[in-house]
Every structure is written in C-alpha cells, then in structure tokens.
Design a protein around this motif. Structure first.
Motif, PDB file in Angstrom:
ATOM      1  N   LEU A  54       0.843  -1.183   0.000  1.00  0.00           N
ATOM      2  CA  LEU A  54       0.000   0.000   0.000  1.00  0.00           C
ATOM      3  C   LEU A  54       0.890   1.248   0.000  1.00  0.00           C
ATOM      4  N   TYR A  55       0.433   2.277  -0.712  1.00  0.00           N
ATOM      5  CA  TYR A  55       1.194   3.517  -0.844  1.00  0.00           C
ATOM      6  C   TYR A  55       0.328   4.715  -0.460  1.00  0.00           C
ATOM      7  N   VAL A  56       0.997   5.758   0.048  1.00  0.00           N
ATOM      8  CA  VAL A  56       0.355   7.049   0.303  1.00  0.00           C
ATOM      9  C   VAL A  56       0.896   8.045  -0.716  1.00  0.00           C
ATOM     10  N   SER A 101      -9.865   6.291   0.278  1.00  0.00           N
ATOM     11  CA  SER A 101      -9.873   6.029  -1.162  1.00  0.00           C
ATOM     12  C   SER A 101      -8.613   6.537  -1.853  1.00  0.00           C
ATOM     13  N   PHE A 102      -7.843   7.392  -1.199  1.00  0.00           N
ATOM     14  CA  PHE A 102      -6.617   7.909  -1.819  1.00  0.00           C
ATOM     15  C   PHE A 102      -5.474   6.907  -1.729  1.00  0.00           C
ATOM     16  N   ILE A 103      -5.581   5.878  -0.885  1.00  0.00           N
ATOM     17  CA  ILE A 103      -4.533   4.866  -0.757  1.00  0.00           C
ATOM     18  C   ILE A 103      -4.450   4.058  -2.052  1.00  0.00           C
ATOM     19  N   LYS A 104      -3.239   3.872  -2.552  1.00  0.00           N
ATOM     20  CA  LYS A 104      -3.029   3.088  -3.760  1.00  0.00           C
ATOM     21  C   LYS A 104      -2.217   1.840  -3.424  1.00  0.00           C
ATOM     22  N   GLY A 105      -2.440   0.783  -4.198  1.00  0.00           N
ATOM     23  CA  GLY A 105      -1.687  -0.429  -3.928  1.00  0.00           C
ATOM     24  C   GLY A 105      -2.202  -1.628  -4.685  1.00  0.00           C
TER      25      GLY A 105
END
Length: 797
Positions: free
Chosen positions: A385-387, A428-432
């Motif tokens: 997971l990325y911020v 919802s802004f977390i990407k991964g």
C-alpha cells in the motif's frame, strides 16, 4: 520409330514419378521445409526467419491437406451444459471482450506451473525444452492470433475432456442459477481449461488448439462453438511440448491483432505472470545496403568533371553503401516488471518500491510512505500500500465515487480494480495491490464475491493503512495531513470501529503552539492537574478563536485550547465524545467548569443576589424572544456579555455552517430557532451601569436601549448573525447621538441648488471653441440656416 517409342517410355516414367510424389504428399502430409517463408517474417534475414519458426502455425498444411485432416478427424458434439455456457458467455457473462487474452495467458501460466512442479521430482519432463515461457504472435494477414506456451500440454483424452466438457460437479444447477440471474454460486476455475477458455469465442469464429504432452502424440482440436473435432497432427511433433491456441478472429475483433492493443492488454492484466511473455513484433531500422554499379552510374550528375571522377576513384576504394529502412521482426518481452510484493520486504530497496509505484499508479511523484506485508489466517494474501504525495484535485468534489486505486490480483493475474468496498471512502486515496491465491471468484473473474473473505481482506488493509500513517515521520506526516487531513476527520465520522486509531492521527492548532499543529496525545500530556476536559473553540480562523470571549478565562488560567478552524471540525468532535477517558468541552457551550476556588464561588453567590432581578427583567421583559435565560458568567474577563449555546444546541460557528449549506432555505428557515443563554460579566462597567439604570427605573428607555445593544454585540461576539440589522443600525445611531450630544430629532439639511451667474459660468477652452466654429463652416448652408422650431427669437431673450 525406336526414337518415338523411347520418348513415350520417358514420358511415362516421368509421369509416374510425379504421381508418386503427389501420392506421397497426400499420405504423409509433410510440412514445408521453411515455415517462415510463408509468413511476414520472409521480409527479414535468415536469422530472423529461424526465430520466427518458434511460433508454430498451422499454415504448414495446404488447403487440400486441411480438408483431408478435417474429414479424418473425430467429430464430437458439445454437452448440453457447454452449449448453455456458450450462450451465457457470448450474451451476458463477459462484459468486456478483452477478457479472453487474460484467460488464455492465465491458463498458459498454469500449464507452465504444472510442468515446473513435476520437474522438481522428475527433471526428465523438461527434456523437450527447459525454456518455460508464453509467446503471442498476431497474424494480421490471416486474421489469426496465436498464443503458445511450453507448459505441460494435453493428451488426446485431455483435449476431449477439458475442452469438450465442463468437468465440474453441479454444473447443471450452477448454469440454471446463472440463467435465472442469481449468480451467487462461485467456482474457482483458475488453472483449468473450462469457462475461461470458452471466452475465446467472444472474439473468434474458429478456435484451433494444437497440443503435445510428454505421454502422447501431438493432436489438433478445432471448434466453431457448435461442435469440435480431434485428430492426430500429421506434421508430427512440431511443438516439442506445450500448447498453441490459434484464434481466427471475427471481423469486429480485428483490433485485437494490433501490437499496441495486445501490449496494453498484457500490461493491464498479465504483466506480473511468473513466466516471461514474448510477442512477435516489428520495428523499422536503418541498415546499410551496397549500391549496385548501375545505381552508381545513374546517381552521377551531369555537372561532375573528369577530374572529380578520377579523384573519387583514387581515394575511395571501399564498396559504396546507402542507408535504407528495413522492417525487422523479433520477439519482445512484455512483462519486465516483477511482482515485488512476492519478495521479502527486507530484500527490497526504497528505489524498487518507488519505481513500482510509478509503474502502476501513473504518478510522477514518489510516494510519501508505503507498507509491504503478508496476511495469513482465514485468507492468505500479500499486499503493498502507498500514500501519494499530493491529493487529486477532485478528491472531495466526487467524494465516495468508485476509484481504481487498489488493484486485485489472483495468482499474479489482474482481476479488477472496480471496487466499492475494498477500502472505505475516507481511505480512497490509498493506492496499492493485493494478491491472493485462494480468493474465490465468480465465473467471469470480473467481479469479486461479497463474502466473508473479502470483508476480512478489507479489515486487514484498513488496519495496515492506519498503522502506516501512524509510523510516518513528523515531517512526512505534516505533509500528508496538509493534503489528506480532511479524510482522517471523515474517517472519525464514518468508521466507528477504528475511531480510536483515527483520533490519534488528528491534528489541530493549539493555544500552546503559534505555528504548528498538535495531536490529542500531546494535548493530554500537557493537561493541568485535575483537568477533566479537552477544551476547544471553533471559528473561521485562528485569530477569531483567540479573540473570542469564550476563551478569555481559559487562557488566563493557563488552560490549553484547541482551535478548530475547518468547517468539518465541529462535526468530527461531535462523533468523538472522548479520547482516552477525557471528554471534549466546547468553550462556547454551557456547563464550562473552570474549577473555581471556594472564595470565587462565594463571590459569585453574592453577586448573583445583587443581579438577580436584572436577569429576570432581561429574560421576561426585554429579551424574551432571544434568550432562554440570563446568568452571571465565570468565563468572561474583558467582554461585558456573551451568548452561550445549550449543551446540544448550535454554536455560532455551527449555525453559520448550517445556514451556508447549498440546499439551505432562504432566511435560515430550516435552521431551528434555538434560544441562547445570556451570560453577563458582573465586573464589567457596562453591566454595572445597566444594573444601575434598571434599579433606578425599570421602564426607562435608556436601560432598554443598553440591554438591546449589549445583546446585539453579544450575538456578534459569539459568532451568531443579526436577524434585524436595521434595528441594530438605528439603535447604534441613537447611542451615537447621545454620546456626542446630538439631538434625537436632528435631521440632515440640504443646501438649495444655486444657479450660477453668467460671469461665473465656465467657458469652454479656446481650442474647443475654434474647433466648433470650423465644424459650423463645414456644414451645408441649409443646415446652418436651419433653426430649431422651439427656439425663441433673439430679441425676446
């Protein structure tokens, strides 16, 4: 005569040889010696042709041989379940035709996994070839697409069993429910030639499967979606081991033969497959080519002299060449990116994490933070997971819409990123990426089942995301909170199960720090002894909060006050009643306990008896419609009075927010008309004067005017709006008149309009007069002599 007979014999022998050669071709079905000569690869050099031969095609058989092959094959009809499955696939099951390539590559990967697993105990199974890979070759000339793998392959029995039936218990019941629209029953078909394989008919009229297993000969399976046939391949073992699927595309599916389309699909769905994927591609290169003598002579120009030719002959002994464009074909790797989530986090560098983030998120900035973990238990999965560093510009404009920031993989095969419930809205802004080997899918692999395992994955993802935010450095977290702080506050309102974790991530301005933000944990550490509440003040800015009358006594006594200046802040605190046992207290509401001394309490009791009648007069006679009651205040220091909201009423800041809503009615009619509590500062001279005026004459206009003036200013000081601004302005006008000894009935006087004398009239500048005379001279005579009808004669003036 002898010569004539000899000629006839020769002709007979030659014709016999030709007939024998033709019969031999018809019997053994020999493949052409150079398969590459009949393909687009013939445009390249011999070395490229040899590489092209790796992509085995069925064009080694001519038309007559293919007809003979079909006539000799075994004909089979699909089972009833398969026919019904075909209808479901073509008509409703798959929404995107592009799914077919993902399914076929996944099946190829599973076949490669099987042969690799077998080689662990029996290395001899790789004797045909140890190169495990997937190859894709588009043939635009013949409108065919070939997918080749060097996996385990299939025997004749496998072809009939796996491609002609659906070997799954309860198939009939499953299909019945699918046709009825239920679709709740799921089937884990990854790695099987079953429903996924039949997606080929979304784009192909005819599908030909050529397969070679170590335990059988090479066979050809062919189908047009209505029936299928199986026959031994007359060409022999051309694959070595593995399977080739040839799709003869429908006209509307020709776009899937384009290189860029295939590359995009492979990158989207299969870029993290364990095995290399290669595609037969073309590119144009500049190459040197010798110039023929005739071309050289033709290029000589008429202007050249004999001396120039002689010098050229003497100095240039090397052969002359020219640069030409040439199309070169070769295998190109499609999946260079490796699934780093499968590696040990200790072995992955930050540069690798950042590069992977940019590759799948299309973000040019590096992420602020990341977390790499694996989960075991009810469901096993790995995830990264990325911020992001910056928030999207429309993050709050379309809050709650579906996003594609979390990508779901099953066995490294991309399934979907169309999630509504994988991550809560506030995250919802977390990407991964999430990769699971045992997640059940529905038959089309396009929508995940809403089942218990998915809820378990969501729960663990949220916990890991919040832990990642908690572990960020102070500098990075300040950057994050500037971009996504509102999301954390929304999370407190929406996610009650993680409310305490989110509360630790909140940051607000504080009276203890003039520049930075403070956390609730730090606030608790600085609390005074016996302090029972977390004090806060809401407003539109820090300056407004600092100057509010409600915080005067708090700041004087050394209490720390949080300044909540965002519109969402008061909503957030309402959903966070306490933090680690300490309740929140709005400084603008009643029941503010400042832990006054006993002496101060006694003083207030004495003053209460002195102002008792005044407070009753204000409540019952003067300010009946505006206040619930009037009391003496213990929170005011410099201000004469303030309007305090009840425990469950609207503060001035909240009332302002409610009235400014987009759907609020005009005039604030949908906002409850709540009466406030008027708190008076008994030590302020204006309040003392009001008490004196009241006691002197309770009906005096001066007392009423002062009471209304204090009430209006209290409204403004407390953040509320005036309902009757005209009355307030008139009242201020009367107070100003009395202050400057101006009569109450004094009115504005206007000077009469004076007509200036002729000598005082302003003359036009000389240049303007001369210009006017010139214009008159240019006018026609009849216009110059024409006089206005209404103009009086000069002698009458």
């Amino acid at each position: 005569m002898r010569i004539y007979l000899l000629g006839i014999c020769c002709l007979a022998v030659l014709s016999g040889l030709v007939r024998a050669e033709d019969e031999a071709v018809e019997v053994d079905g020999t493949v052409e010696e150079d398969l590459g000569k009949s393909t687009i690869g013939s445009k390249t050099d011999d070395e490229t042709v040899e590489r092209e031969e790796e992509a085995i095609k069925l064009d080694g058989l001519n038309v007559a041989q293919m007809k003979q092959l079909r006539d000799a094959s075994e004909k089979h009809n699909y089972q009833a379940e398969v026919n019904r499955m075909m209808k479901l696939i073509i008509n409703s099951l798959y929404r995107n035709k592009e799914i077919f390539l993902r399914e076929l590559i996944s099946n190829a990967s599973d076949a490669l996994d099987k042969i690799r697993f077998m080689s662990l105990t029996d290395p001899g199974v790789l004797s045909a070839t140890s190169d495990l890979k997937v190859m894709i070759k588009p043939d635009r000339e013949n409108h065919a697409l070939h997918i080749i793998d060097t996996g385990i392959g299939m025997t004749r029995e496998d072809l009939v069993k796996n491609l002609g039936t659906i070997a799954k218990s309860g198939t009939s019941e499953f299909l019945a429910k699918m046709e009825e629209g239920g679709g709740e029953q799921s089937s884990d078909l990854i790695g099987q030639f079953g429903v996924g394989f039949y997606s080929s008919f979304l784009v192909a009229d005819t599908v030909v499967v050529t397969s070679k297993n170590n335990n059988d000969d090479q066979y050809i399976w062919e189908s047009d979606a209505s029936s299928f046939s199986v026959v031994k391949d007359p060409r022999g073992n051309t694959l070595g081991r593995g399977t080739q699927i040839s799709l003869f595309m429908k006209e509307e599916a020709y776009d899937f033969l384009e290189e860029h389309t295939i590359k995009d699909l492979v990158k989207k769905y299969s870029q993290f497959i364990n095995f290399p994927i290669h595609m037969w591609t073309s590119k144009t290169e500049k190459v040197e080519e010798p110039i023929e003598e005739e071309e050289e002579k033709a290029e000589q120009k008429e202007g050249e002299t004999d001396d120039d030719v002689k010098v050229e002959d003497e100095d240039d002994e090397k052969p002359k060449v020219k640069m030409v464009d040439k199309t070169v074909y070769d295998w190109e790797a499609m999946n260079d990116n490796k699934p780093i989530w499968l590696r040990n986090p200790k072995e992955v560098e930050d540069e690798d994490y950042n590069a992977f983030y940019k590759s799948f998120s299309k973000d040019s900035d590096e992420p602020l933070a990341h977390v790499h973990f694996s989960a075991e238990g009810e469901v096993t999965f790995r995830s990264i997971l990325y911020v992001p560093k910056t928030a999207p510009y429309d993050l709050y404009q379309d809050y709650g819409k579906k996003v594609d920031n979390i990508k779901m993989y099953v066995k490294r095969v991309f399934i979907t990123d169309d999630f509504e419930e994988m991550m809560p809205k506030y995250l919802s802004f977390i990407k991964g990426v999430v990769d699971s080997d045992d997640l059940p899918l529905n038959v089309s692999r396009e929508t995940l089942q809403q089942n218990k395992l998915l809820r378990v994955i969501k729960k663990k993802l949220v916990r890991k995301a919040l832990d990642m935010l908690k572990k960020m450095s102070t500098e990075d977290y300040d950057k994050f909170y500037k971009e996504f702080g509102t999301n954390i506050k929304l999370g407190v309102m929406e996610d009650h199960s993680n409310r305490n974790r989110l509360a630790k991530l909140l940051r607000w301005q504080s009276s203890n720090d003039d520049e930075g933000l403070t956390s609730l944990t730090d606030y608790l550490e600085r609390m005074k002894e016996k302090q029972e509440h977390i004090y806060f003040m809401t407003g539109t800015s820090r300056a407004e909060c600092e100057k509010s009358p409600f915080v005067e006594k708090l700041l004087k006594k050394g209490y720390e006050v949080l300044y909540l200046v965002d519109p969402i802040d008061e909503y957030t605190v309402q959903n966070l009643p306490e933090f680690e046992g300490k309740k929140f207290q709005n400084a603008a509401k009643e029941n503010l306990n400042l832990q006054d001394s006993e002496k101060a309490k006694e003083t207030m009791e004495v003053l209460g008896r002195e102002f008792d009648t005044l407070m009753n007069w204000l409540k019952e006679k003067v300010l009946t419609s505006g206040i619930e009651k009037a009391i003496l205040s213990t929170r005011l220091v410099n201000s004469p009075c303030a309007l305090v909201a009840s425990q469950y009423g609207y503060s001035g800041n909240m009332e302002r927010i409610m009235k400014s809503q987009a759907y609020a009615k005009a005039g604030g009619n949908d906002t409850p008309n709540q009466k406030k509590i008027l708190e008076l500062n008994p030590f302020h001279p204006l309040v003392k004067e009001l008490n004196s005026l009241y006691k002197a004459d309770a009906e005096s206009e001066a007392a009423k005017e002062l009471a209304h003036a204090l009430y209006d200013t209290a409204l403004l000081r407390s953040g509320y709006s005036l309902k009757d601004t005209t009355s307030f302005a008139d009242r201020m006008d009367r107070l100003l008149r009395r202050s400057f000894n101006i009569a109450a009935d004094a009115r504005s006087r206007f000077r009469p309009k004076l007509t200036p004398r002729r000598s005082q009239r302003r003359r036009r500048p000389r240049k303007v007069r001369e210009r006017s005379q010139q214009m008159k001279m240019l006018l026609p005579r009849n216009l110059k002599e024409e006089e206005p009808a209404s103009e009086a004669p000069k002698d009458e003036l």
